[in-house]
Design an enzyme around this catalytic site. Structure first.
Site, PDB file in Angstrom:
ATOM      1  CG  ASN A  16     -12.936   2.664   7.901  1.00 30.83           C
ATOM      2  OD1 ASN A  16     -13.441   3.160   8.893  1.00 30.83           O
ATOM      3  ND2 ASN A  16     -12.674   1.368   7.796  1.00 30.83           N
ATOM      4  CG  ASN A  17     -11.102   3.575   2.419  1.00 29.73           C
ATOM      5  OD1 ASN A  17     -11.140   2.371   2.588  1.00 29.73           O
ATOM      6  ND2 ASN A  17     -10.087   4.313   2.812  1.00 29.73           N
ATOM      7  CB  SER A  70      -0.879   0.001   1.256  1.00 30.25           C
ATOM      8  OG  SER A  70      -1.518   1.246   1.394  1.00 30.25           O
ATOM      9  CE  LYS A  81      -1.559  -4.678   3.318  1.00 30.30           C
ATOM     10  NZ  LYS A  81      -1.855  -5.931   2.620  1.00 30.30           N
ATOM     11  N   GLY A  84      -4.520  12.249  11.699  1.00 26.82           N
ATOM     12  CA  GLY A  84      -3.510  11.470  10.969  1.00 26.82           C
ATOM     13  C   GLY A  84      -3.619  11.575   9.464  1.00 26.82           C
ATOM     14  CE1 TYR A 114      -3.720  -2.430   5.388  1.00 28.65           C
ATOM     15  CE2 TYR A 114      -3.410  -0.080   5.068  1.00 28.65           C
ATOM     16  CZ  TYR A 114      -3.630  -1.329   4.543  1.00 28.65           C
ATOM     17  OH  TYR A 114      -3.762  -1.484   3.188  1.00 28.65           O
ATOM     18  CE1 TYR A 140      -2.290  -3.703  -5.074  1.00 27.86           C
ATOM     19  CE2 TYR A 140      -3.857  -3.839  -3.272  1.00 27.86           C
ATOM     20  CZ  TYR A 140      -3.092  -4.454  -4.234  1.00 27.86           C
ATOM     21  OH  TYR A 140      -3.160  -5.816  -4.362  1.00 27.86           O
TER      22      TYR A 140
HETATM   23  C1  UD1 Z   1      -6.910   5.460   3.650  1.00 25.73           C
HETATM   24  C2  UD1 Z   1      -5.945   5.042   4.724  1.00 25.73           C
HETATM   25  C3  UD1 Z   1      -4.815   4.248   4.085  1.00 25.73           C
HETATM   26  C4  UD1 Z   1      -5.375   3.045   3.344  1.00 25.73           C
HETATM   27  C5  UD1 Z   1      -6.402   3.505   2.324  1.00 25.73           C
HETATM   28  C6  UD1 Z   1      -7.080   2.306   1.712  1.00 25.73           C
HETATM   29  C7  UD1 Z   1      -6.060   6.735   6.491  1.00 25.73           C
HETATM   30  C8  UD1 Z   1      -5.372   7.887   7.133  1.00 25.73           C
HETATM   31  N1  UD1 Z   1      -5.447   6.223   5.413  1.00 25.73           N
HETATM   32  O1  UD1 Z   1      -6.228   6.275   2.737  1.00 25.73           O
HETATM   33  O2  UD1 Z   1      -3.925   3.826   5.068  1.00 25.73           O
HETATM   34  O3  UD1 Z   1      -4.343   2.362   2.673  1.00 25.73           O
HETATM   35  O4  UD1 Z   1      -7.392   4.319   2.961  1.00 25.73           O
HETATM   36  O5  UD1 Z   1      -7.795   2.673   0.588  1.00 25.73           O
HETATM   37  O6  UD1 Z   1      -7.101   6.290   6.925  1.00 25.73           O
HETATM   38  N2  UD1 Z   1     -12.306  11.847   2.979  1.00 25.73           N
HETATM   39  C9  UD1 Z   1     -13.346  12.713   3.262  1.00 25.73           C
HETATM   40  N3  UD1 Z   1     -14.477  12.198   3.857  1.00 25.73           N
HETATM   41  C10 UD1 Z   1     -14.602  10.875   4.182  1.00 25.73           C
HETATM   42  C11 UD1 Z   1     -13.526  10.006   3.893  1.00 25.73           C
HETATM   43  C12 UD1 Z   1     -12.384  10.530   3.300  1.00 25.73           C
HETATM   44  O7  UD1 Z   1     -13.279  13.913   2.980  1.00 25.73           O
HETATM   45  O8  UD1 Z   1     -15.641  10.489   4.731  1.00 25.73           O
HETATM   46  C13 UD1 Z   1     -11.110  12.377   2.277  1.00 25.73           C
HETATM   47  C14 UD1 Z   1      -9.795  12.185   3.005  1.00 25.73           C
HETATM   48  O9  UD1 Z   1      -9.504  13.261   3.848  1.00 25.73           O
HETATM   49  C15 UD1 Z   1      -8.834  12.059   1.824  1.00 25.73           C
HETATM   50  C16 UD1 Z   1      -9.656  11.399   0.722  1.00 25.73           C
HETATM   51  O10 UD1 Z   1     -11.022  11.635   1.081  1.00 25.73           O
HETATM   52  O11 UD1 Z   1      -8.453  13.337   1.371  1.00 25.73           O
HETATM   53  C17 UD1 Z   1      -9.433   9.902   0.618  1.00 25.73           C
HETATM   54  O12 UD1 Z   1      -9.630   9.277   1.880  1.00 25.73           O
HETATM   55  P1  UD1 Z   1      -9.703   7.692   2.053  1.00 25.73           P
HETATM   56  O13 UD1 Z   1     -10.650   7.140   1.051  1.00 25.73           O
HETATM   57  O14 UD1 Z   1      -9.966   7.408   3.481  1.00 25.73           O
HETATM   58  O15 UD1 Z   1      -8.266   7.192   1.604  1.00 25.73           O
HETATM   59  P2  UD1 Z   1      -6.810   7.579   2.145  1.00 25.73           P
HETATM   60  O16 UD1 Z   1      -6.870   8.620   3.194  1.00 25.73           O
HETATM   61  O17 UD1 Z   1      -5.960   7.896   0.984  1.00 25.73           O
END
Ligand code: UD1
Length: 351
Positions: free
Chosen positions: A210-211, A135, A164, A307, A160, A189
């Site tokens: 979460n994403n 990752s 990795k 974070g 996590y 990735y």
């Molecule tokens: C997150 C994880 C990363 C993991 C990846 C898997 C964290 C800090 N990082 O990455 O370790 O490998 O997912 O795909 O958790 N955002 C919003 N609202 C939301 C969710 C996200 O604004 O409800 C924003 C975030 O601030 C970021 C972007 O969307 O700018 C992408 O976020 P996310 O999908 O969580 O991915 P990563 O932060 O890149």
């Protein structure tokens, strides 16, 4: 026809990669614990490729990679059937950042112990070709908005990411110090989103996503009232977080390309970024999703997430030059395909 052993093949990236491997003519043995995935994904993969479940070409085993006896019996059966695995694609593992902070040992056990068990059995059965799901989360956070190369500084910020990185190190050790020849590709990735065009398989997170992308599609379903945008004061072109979103089918293509690249060599250990090299902000992701799918997507800007980082984009020139791989699906297609999957499967693989 060669056989590939796929761990975690029922998950989001695993199922899309299995689909492509079947289309390219490989036979698959898939091991998955199903704790965060569904076997239905593989039934659908088989339907897409063969119009029915094809147990000749895809064999599914429900189990955990930490189960040494189970792994040995799988590798042993492959020998008895004269279908020794030509390679392994290793997706199996836990991947929720927040959960890893609460339960680090759970992550070290599942991800690191699981990988060690797998590698020991591979070694014993003389199967030493592996493509590993790493990752971009392992890279050190930077303030400058520069694309990350494989040589950028590494410093994971959560358990996590640590697991990795440690698995990459173990693979490195094997390559450097083992008396046998290993062929290893660790694929880092960036942000995989979207789904297969059929709308039959896609991302299916359990609980609150979460994403960002699965959260957006669930706002689209009205399961949530609005998306929280985590900060509009980042040092990026519009203040919101910038990421390198990559269509999951392009990511799947990257796995097949990496595996076939290794097949041609005698020994190798390589880390490869898989991203498009294009940075997209949260605001741009929202507006593209709304535009192409013609739906409302309410959002509210809230404070930064703990974070979090502002900018994470790949320099993908190594993947392009070495693997002859090129991402071909743009953000609009990611948004169309991801929504197509979600609206047709509002409860994922559950009816
Ligand atoms: C997150 C994880 C990363 C993991 C990846 C898997 C964290 C800090 N990082 O990455 O370790 O490998 O997912 O795909 O958790 N955002 C919003 N609202 C939301 C969710 C996200 O604004 O409800 C924003 C975030 O601030 C970021 C972007 O969307 O700018 C992408 O976020 P996310 O999908 O969580 O991915 P990563 O932060 O890149």
């Amino acid at each position: 026809m060669s056989t590939i052993f796929v761990t975690g093949g029922a998950g989001f990236i695993g199922s899309h990669t299995c689909l492509l491997l079947l289309q390219k003519g490989y036979k698959l043995v898939v091991l998955d614990s199903l704790i965060n995935s569904s076997k239905i994904s593989l039934e659908r993969v088989s339907e897409i490729v063969f119009q029915k479940y094809n147990s000749e070409r895809i064999k599914f085993i429900n189990g955990d990679i930490r189960n040494n006896d189970l792994l040995e019996s799988i590798f042993n059966d492959a020998v008895l059937n004269r279908e020794e695995f030509e390679g392994v694609i290793h997706f199996a593992g836990l991947k929720a950042v927040g959960e890893s902070v609460s339960y680090p040992l759970k992550y070290w056990d599942a991800n690191v112990n699981g990988s060690i068990t797998l590698l020991k059995v591979m070694d014993k059965y003389n199967c030493r070709t592996i493509v590993f799901s790493s990752s971009a989360t392992i890279y050190k956070k930077t303030e400058n908005n520069l694309k990350l190369t494989e040589n950028s500084k590494i410093k994971p910020s959560n358990p996590y990411g640590e697991t990795k990185y440690v698995i990459e190190k173990i693979l490195n050790n094997l390559f450097r110090f083992s008396s046998s020849k290993w062929k290893i590709a660790s694929l880092r990735y960036f942000n995989p989103i979207g789904a297969h065009k059929s709308g039959l398989i896609g991302e299916n997170p359990s609980g609150i996503p979460n994403n960002i992308f699965p959260f957006i599609t669930q706002v689209g379903l009205k399961k949530f009232d609005y998306l929280k945008v985590f900060g509009n004061d980042w040092d990026t072109y519009d203040g919101s977080g910038v990421r390198d979103y990559i269509h999951v089918m392009d990511l799947a293509e990257g796995h097949v390309a990496a595996m076939e690249y290794l097949f041609k060599l005698d020994e190798k250990n390589i880390n490869i970024n898989l991203g498009t090299g294009i940075g997209t902000s949260v605001f741009d992701l929202i507006s593209t999703f709304k535009k192409v799918n013609k739906i409302e997507l309410p959002f509210k800007v809230v404070g930064r997430r703990d974070g979090d980082i502002g900018y994470l984009v790949a320099n993908n020139s190594l993947a392009k030059s070495l693997l002859n791989w090129e991402p071909s699906l743009n953000l609009e297609e990611m948004c169309i395909d991801g929504w197509n999957w979600q609206k047709n499967n509002p409860n994922g693989f559950q009816n």
